[in-house]
Design a protein around this motif. Structure first.
Motif, PDB file in Angstrom:
ATOM      1  N   ILE A   5       0.873  -1.174   0.000  1.00 41.44           N
ATOM      2  CA  ILE A   5       0.000   0.000   0.000  1.00 41.44           C
ATOM      3  C   ILE A   5       0.913   1.229   0.000  1.00 41.44           C
ATOM      4  N   VAL A   6       0.722   2.045  -0.971  1.00 43.87           N
ATOM      5  CA  VAL A   6       1.615   3.203  -1.150  1.00 43.87           C
ATOM      6  C   VAL A   6       0.768   4.470  -1.094  1.00 43.87           C
ATOM      7  N   ARG A   7       1.265   5.458  -0.383  1.00 43.80           N
ATOM      8  CA  ARG A   7       0.573   6.746  -0.346  1.00 43.80           C
ATOM      9  C   ARG A   7       1.422   7.780  -1.078  1.00 43.80           C
ATOM     10  N   ARG A   8       0.758   8.583  -1.853  1.00 42.67           N
ATOM     11  CA  ARG A   8       1.443   9.653  -2.588  1.00 42.67           C
ATOM     12  C   ARG A   8       0.656  10.943  -2.391  1.00 42.67           C
ATOM     13  N   GLY A   9       1.390  12.022  -2.283  1.00 40.36           N
ATOM     14  CA  GLY A   9       0.734  13.297  -2.064  1.00 40.36           C
ATOM     15  C   GLY A   9       0.048  13.835  -3.305  1.00 40.36           C
ATOM     16  N   GLY A  10       0.548  13.463  -4.436  1.00 43.03           N
ATOM     17  CA  GLY A  10      -0.044  13.953  -5.685  1.00 43.03           C
ATOM     18  C   GLY A  10       0.956  14.697  -6.534  1.00 43.03           C
ATOM     19  N   SER A  11       1.761  15.519  -5.903  1.00 46.84           N
ATOM     20  CA  SER A  11       2.749  16.291  -6.673  1.00 46.84           C
ATOM     21  C   SER A  11       3.892  15.394  -7.132  1.00 46.84           C
ATOM     22  N   ASP A  12       4.158  14.334  -6.395  1.00 44.30           N
ATOM     23  CA  ASP A  12       5.261  13.429  -6.748  1.00 44.30           C
ATOM     24  C   ASP A  12       4.750  12.191  -7.482  1.00 44.30           C
ATOM     25  N   LEU A  13       3.591  12.331  -8.084  1.00 47.31           N
ATOM     26  CA  LEU A  13       2.975  11.190  -8.749  1.00 47.31           C
ATOM     27  C   LEU A  13       3.648  10.905 -10.112  1.00 47.31           C
ATOM     28  N   SER A  14       3.837   9.647 -10.432  1.00 45.90           N
ATOM     29  CA  SER A  14       4.420   9.291 -11.737  1.00 45.90           C
ATOM     30  C   SER A  14       3.586   8.190 -12.394  1.00 45.90           C
ATOM     31  N   TYR A  15       3.792   8.032 -13.673  1.00 45.81           N
ATOM     32  CA  TYR A  15       3.080   6.967 -14.390  1.00 45.81           C
ATOM     33  C   TYR A  15       3.460   5.599 -13.851  1.00 45.81           C
ATOM     34  N   ASP A  16       4.721   5.459 -13.465  1.00 39.48           N
ATOM     35  CA  ASP A  16       5.144   4.170 -12.935  1.00 39.48           C
ATOM     36  C   ASP A  16       4.357   3.828 -11.681  1.00 39.48           C
ATOM     37  N   ASP A  17       4.117   4.848 -10.828  1.00 40.87           N
ATOM     38  CA  ASP A  17       3.317   4.606  -9.627  1.00 40.87           C
ATOM     39  C   ASP A  17       1.930   4.101 -10.008  1.00 40.87           C
ATOM     40  N   LEU A  18       1.343   4.769 -10.973  1.00 39.02           N
ATOM     41  CA  LEU A  18      -0.025   4.431 -11.364  1.00 39.02           C
ATOM     42  C   LEU A  18      -0.073   3.052 -12.030  1.00 39.02           C
ATOM     43  N   ASN A  19       0.900   2.784 -12.891  1.00 33.49           N
ATOM     44  CA  ASN A  19       0.897   1.507 -13.618  1.00 33.49           C
ATOM     45  C   ASN A  19       1.095   0.328 -12.688  1.00 33.49           C
ATOM     46  N   SER A  20       1.861   0.542 -11.648  1.00 33.87           N
ATOM     47  CA  SER A  20       2.189  -0.583 -10.775  1.00 33.87           C
ATOM     48  C   SER A  20       1.091  -0.878  -9.754  1.00 33.87           C
ATOM     49  N   ALA A  21       0.082  -0.058  -9.697  1.00 32.04           N
ATOM     50  CA  ALA A  21      -0.971  -0.265  -8.688  1.00 32.04           C
ATOM     51  C   ALA A  21      -2.146  -1.015  -9.290  1.00 32.04           C
ATOM     52  N   ASP A  22      -2.754  -1.885  -8.455  1.00 32.22           N
ATOM     53  CA  ASP A  22      -3.985  -2.538  -8.897  1.00 32.22           C
ATOM     54  C   ASP A  22      -5.200  -1.668  -8.555  1.00 32.22           C
ATOM     55  N   LEU A  23      -5.117  -1.054  -7.405  1.00 27.75           N
ATOM     56  CA  LEU A  23      -6.242  -0.223  -6.955  1.00 27.75           C
ATOM     57  C   LEU A  23      -5.724   1.187  -6.669  1.00 27.75           C
ATOM     58  N   VAL A  24      -6.385   2.184  -7.214  1.00 27.86           N
ATOM     59  CA  VAL A  24      -5.993   3.571  -6.995  1.00 27.86           C
ATOM     60  C   VAL A  24      -7.132   4.270  -6.251  1.00 27.86           C
ATOM     61  N   ILE A  25      -6.813   4.854  -5.113  1.00 32.75           N
ATOM     62  CA  ILE A  25      -7.810   5.577  -4.325  1.00 32.75           C
ATOM     63  C   ILE A  25      -7.404   7.049  -4.302  1.00 32.75           C
ATOM     64  N   VAL A  26      -8.314   7.893  -4.767  1.00 36.54           N
ATOM     65  CA  VAL A  26      -8.036   9.331  -4.769  1.00 36.54           C
ATOM     66  C   VAL A  26      -8.891   9.957  -3.656  1.00 36.54           C
ATOM     67  N   ASN A  27      -8.241  10.449  -2.660  1.00 34.70           N
ATOM     68  CA  ASN A  27      -8.967  10.970  -1.497  1.00 34.70           C
ATOM     69  C   ASN A  27      -8.192  12.152  -0.916  1.00 34.70           C
ATOM     70  N   HIS A  28      -8.910  13.205  -0.606  1.00 31.14           N
ATOM     71  CA  HIS A  28      -8.265  14.400  -0.053  1.00 31.14           C
ATOM     72  C   HIS A  28      -7.163  14.901  -0.965  1.00 31.14           C
ATOM     73  N   PHE A  29      -7.422  14.906  -2.247  1.00 32.11           N
ATOM     74  CA  PHE A  29      -6.430  15.418  -3.212  1.00 32.11           C
ATOM     75  C   PHE A  29      -6.994  16.689  -3.819  1.00 32.11           C
ATOM     76  N   ASN A  30      -6.293  17.777  -3.577  1.00 34.53           N
ATOM     77  CA  ASN A  30      -6.768  19.064  -4.047  1.00 34.53           C
ATOM     78  C   ASN A  30      -5.980  19.512  -5.263  1.00 34.53           C
ATOM     79  N   GLY A  31      -6.648  20.166  -6.149  1.00 37.34           N
ATOM     80  CA  GLY A  31      -5.979  20.651  -7.363  1.00 37.34           C
ATOM     81  C   GLY A  31      -6.160  19.661  -8.515  1.00 37.34           C
TER      82      GLY A  31
END
Lengths: 296, 663
Positions: free
Chosen positions: B353-379
């Motif tokens: 389980i990986v948490r990312r703030g959003g500004s440091d997000l990369s495609y590799d992070d997204l590709n490697s995840a099975d489930l993506v939860i977007v919560n409390h992300f502004n902007g």
């Protein structure tokens, strides 16, 4: 230099005097011989005597043996009085010569030498010269004048006309009456069958025959690198042919021709000898004489 | 030969020798010696005729000699088709870049040698054929750059052995490297050595026009089999093990007659079947499976003689430790509770389980995840937006809407994509509304403790939200819904699910099972089967994003690779491998041959009638390239030379035969 080396054709060619040529050859060649090479052909029967053990069997008279069942040897009255005929081919083909001497020049020198030898041992010599027919005939005589006449004729004669060797030998045979020796000097460029007929006729006339085929060295080993345009000395006909084909056909044809002649002579018990115009005369003479000695 | 040209035209001056031969011949023949001869009786007509024939033979001999000399001169002058693309290879300044298809289908054996091995041999041949000044580079699939073949010394596995080094089609990478290296070099030639299987050709075709536009010469050399056929087997394992193991046997290009299929679990042979299959058809045989521990492995072997043996075995693992990776995007502090809930719900299932703030997000992070939860992300995040819209069906996505923030990503994204209509507003009450489930019988909520939780209260939420309602509030307003719009499959929650003032969900017992069920629902039907590993194809690194690494061993205990936190990893060979994490856990990975490699579909690349793109069959290329070697002409010129030599000898013997007769 060997004294005999002067008898080479190239040395003899400048000597135009045939008498001198013949004398040099004969004296240079025959001088050392103790016994005449030509003897035993006399036809005058004297008597029989019994055969003695150890004598050559060929001396036995087999006819007498057949009649009487006893061995006898025939004795002759005179063994040296020989009648010899020299038949010389003087057709145009004999005029060919690639070396220092033409075949005719060589042949007439040989003829003169034989005449000289025979006259010297008191034998009778005649000369018959022929081309397409008999152009000269001298009956055998044993006088010095005969020798002079023969040499005189030989000196003035030239090679001309076509060859009809077989027919002319046949004609010459008809003119011979007495048993004797017949020396035929020619290149024998005629049909072997015709020549055989002529020689057979001579044998019929009880002639001991010595056939001497004179050949040019080029005829014995024909060759060359360029193409040839040949002109026949007798007919004047011309052909163009490459060297390899010319060599192939001439060498084979010449060898076959001489082979046929040789076979004919062997059948007729005739001495057949080939001499080339490059051979020294003494060698040619000695070759012929030695062969006759072996046969006798 | 369309247009004749010569590599060494200076040699043509030697044709002048022909005049010498002519002169010598005719000069010699011109000399005719006139001679008087004693007799012509020995020259019959046949002799004259033969002499004429010989003259003709001599002329023929002269002609043969002239042609012989001319042929030799032509050979040394090196004639060639000046329009041939291979002529460019002989330019001493040219540089040749070679890409060898690294896919498994290049293992197809024909005439005792695999296509890949023949490709390697062709490079060796090129080194011998081309001038020594020509540089030849081969694409190194490992480093992604071109390497001079001089660096590949004898004994190097990369040079001597093609087998077992499978890769996906990386020609795009190779083409980019080629363009970079040969930017200013117009004599550069890009060689593509491939069997042009369907997948490869589909990758090559778009590149051809691109390379052609860059004025590059491209030579495609095909190792396509003449009569391709192949048999393959693939295992299908029921995770519950109730239906045993199925083996799907396919016959490509030729029928399969009475072949034996064997099943092994571990080293134990479990069963055997005899199968037959029509050409271009498949059959399935099923083996009963004995009870096997989760994580154990097996293989199915098809005993059939075919030119491509690698796909005659398939490997599988007995599932039991299936896990899904989770990426939580948004305020990392507020979202820590989501991670805690998922760890509590399924510590073995939800990992990492990986948490990312959003500004440091990369495609590799997204590709490697099975489930993506977007919560409390502004902007806004372009990466995230493009990921959601293009994620397809294999990702689970949960987006929550924050009623307290106008710049909430969820609200902005859903409005911009038209999913959330303008009528949706912040709604709420001081007392809050508790969540109510639709039932406890459906797949989603089966076995859930209660239909509703009165302890849980939602004070503010976005109303209404679109889609199929999964959870309602006690005021019947939708709280959670499932949306499928414009390719985006997602679960929308009308209120945040982390630490928030908008609800107290995370403070109740409802929270942990609720998050777990939502996550599993988001994944359900999204193609989230256990990830398949294919030899030579990249896969997500199971250690990506976690503070752990792992070591890969084969079953003989040999070290294969060490993985840390790189996004993607690759296993080159099919088989079963043991993966040991730095935490001490060991699992097995079953690596199969990619199904596309087994299909015997070969397609010739589309040359697009563009200049500078050429296609050769393997043998055709060797033949033409060989003809260019050492400035020598094609084999047919040698044949002519040989024939002329024979003719010369024959005529010469014929000419000399007369001499031999007399000798």
């Amino acid at each position: 230099m060997n004294s005999l080396s002067v008898l080479r054709p190239e040395h003899m060619a400048p000597i135009r005097n045939l008498t001198l040529r013949a004398k040099m050859i004969v004296e240079g060649t025959i001088a050392g011989l103790h016994k005449s090479p030509f003897h035993g052909f006399s036809s005058e029967f004297l008597e029989y005597r019994p055969y003695l053990t150890g004598e050559p069997a060929r001396k036995i008279d087999w006819r007498k043996y057949a009649k009487s069942d006893k061995s006898f040897v025939r004795l002759y009255e005179d063994e040296t009085n020989l009648a010899a005929h020299i038949l010389l081919d003087k057709s145009a083909s004999m005029g060919f010569g690639s070396a220092s001497m033409s075949k005719f020049d060589y042949a007439r020198t040989l003829a003169a030498s034989f005449a000289w030898i025979l006259i010297r041992q008191k034998d009778a010599v005649g000369l018959t010269a022929f081309d397409e027919e008999i152009s000269w005939y001298m009956s055998p005589k044993s006088t010095n004048l005969q020798l002079k006449n023969i040499i005189s004729y030989l000196e003035t004669s030239t090679a001309q006309n076509q060859t009809r060797c077989g027919d002319t030998i046949n004609s010459a045979a008809a003119m011979i009456k007495k048993r004797g020796l017949c020396i035929v000097i020619s290149d024998f460029f005629d049909e072997p069958e015709a020549i055989a007929t002529g020689l057979r006729h001579l044998r019929f006339k009880r002639q001991d025959i010595l056939a001497i085929a004179v050949a040019d060295p080029m005829e014995l080993e024909f060759g060359g690198k360029s193409a040839f345009r040949f002109k026949d000395l007798e007919t004047g006909r011309e052909i163009t042919i490459d060297s390899q084909t010319a060599s192939e056909y001439f060498n084979k044809g010449f060898a076959d021709h001489h082979s046929a002649l040789s076979n004919t002579c062997r059948e007729l018990n005739i001495d057949f000898e080939v001499v080339t115009t490059a051979e020294p005369f003494h060698k040619s003479l000695l070759k012929i004489i030695d062969k006759r000695r072996r046969l006798n | 030969m369309n247009a004749l040209s010569f590599f060494q035209p200076a040699y043509l001056w030697a044709l002048g020798f022909l005049s010498v031969i002519l002169f010598l011949h005719f000069f010699r023949r011109r000399i005719i010696k006139r001679m008087d001869i004693s007799t012509l009786r020995f020259f019959p007509t046949a002799a004259v005729n033969k002499s004429r024939v010989k003259k003709l033979v001599d002329l023929l001999l002269l002609l043969a000699r002239l042609l012989l000399v001319a042929a030799l001169i032509f050979i040394f002058a090196g004639p060639h088709d000046k329009d041939s693309p291979l002529v460019g290879l002989r330019d001493p300044k040219s540089v040749v870049y070679v890409w060898i298809d690294p896919t498994m289908s290049m293992e197809y054996i024909e005439n005792g040698k695999s296509a890949g091995q023949r490709a390697l041999n062709l490079i060796d041949s090129l080194a011998n054929i081309l001038p020594s000044t020509v540089d030849i580079y081969s694409f190194d699939h490992e480093s992604g750059r071109f390497v001079s073949i001089d660096e590949l010394t004898d004994g190097n596995e990369a040079r001597d052995n093609f087998a077992g080094r499978f890769r996906p089609v990386d020609i795009e990478e190779a083409a980019a490297a080629f363009i970079n290296m040969s930017a200013l070099d117009h004599s550069a030639v890009f060689m593509i050595l491939s069997d042009f299987q369907k997948g490869t050709t589909e990758a090559v075709n778009p590149l051809l026009s691109k390379l052609s536009d860059n004025s590059k010469n491209i030579v495609c050399i095909s190792f396509m089999p003449s009569n391709p056929f192949n048999y393959s087997v693939r295992a299908s394992v029921d995770p519950t093990q109730k239906d045993g193991v199925s083996a799907i046997i396919r016959a490509h290009g030729a029928p399969l007659d009475s072949a034996v299929v064997e099943l092994f679990v571990g080293d134990l042979r479990i069963g055997q079947r005899t199968v037959s299959c029509l050409a271009d058809d498949s059959v399935t045989v099923t083996f009963d499976m004995p009870p096997a521990a989760a994580g154990s492995w097996g293989r199915i072997i098809l005993h059939a003689a075919d030119p491509l043996p690698f796909d005659n075995s398939d490997y599988f693992t007995i599932s039991g430790d299936a896990r899904r990776s989770v990426l939580i995007i948004g305020n990392t502090e507020r979202n820590r509770v989501i991670e805690a809930a998922m760890r509590a719900a399924g510590p073995a299932f939800w990992r990492p389980i990986v948490r990312r703030g959003g500004s440091d997000l990369s495609y590799d992070d997204l590709n490697s995840a099975d489930l993506v939860i977007v919560n409390h992300f502004n902007g806004r995040s372009r990466i995230l937006e493009s990921f959601i819209t293009g994620a397809g069906s294999d990702k689970g996505i949960i987006i929550t809407l924050d009623p307290d923030r106008e710049d909430d990503f969820g609200r902005i994204f859903l409005r911009s994509s038209g999913i959330l209509r303008g009528t949706a507003n912040v709604t709420g009450s001081e007392g809050g509304f508790h969540p109510v489930l639709a039932d406890t019988n459906s797949a989603l909520w089966r076995g859930f403790p209660a239909l509703s939780s009165r302890n849980a209260s939602v004070y503010r939420y976005i109303n209404p939200i679109p889609g199929d309602v999964l959870v309602r509030l006690s005021n019947v307003r939708p709280m959670v819904s499932s949306v499928n719009s414009s390719g985006a499959n997602m679960v929308i929650v009308a209120t945040p699910i982390g630490v928030t003032q908008a609800n107290n969900l995370c403070e109740t017992g409802f929270y942990v099972p609720f998050i777990d069920r939502l996550g599993r629902y988001a994944l359900s039907g999204r193609g989230q089967d256990e990830e398949a590993w294919y030899a030579g194809h990249v896969a997500r690194n199971p250690f990506f994003g976690v503070e752990a690494g792992g070591t890969l061993f084969d079953l003989d205990g040999r070290l294969i690779a060490s993985w840390s936190n790189q996004p993607f990893v690759r296993i080159d060979r099919p088989g079963v491998f043991a993966l040991t994490s730095s935490l001490g856990e060991t699992s097995h990975l079953a690596v199969s041959v990619h199904p596309s490699e087994s299909e015997m579909i070969f397609i010739r690349p589309d040359l697009q009638d563009a200049d500078g793109i050429y296609y050769f069959e393997y043998r055709q290329f060797l033949e033409q390239a060989g003809n260019l070697s050492n400035n020598l002409l094609a084999y047919w010129l040698w044949i002519i030379l040989g024939l002329l030599l024979c003719l010369e000898v024959f005529l010469w013997k014929r000419s000399m035969s007369a001499v031999r007769v007399t000798s």
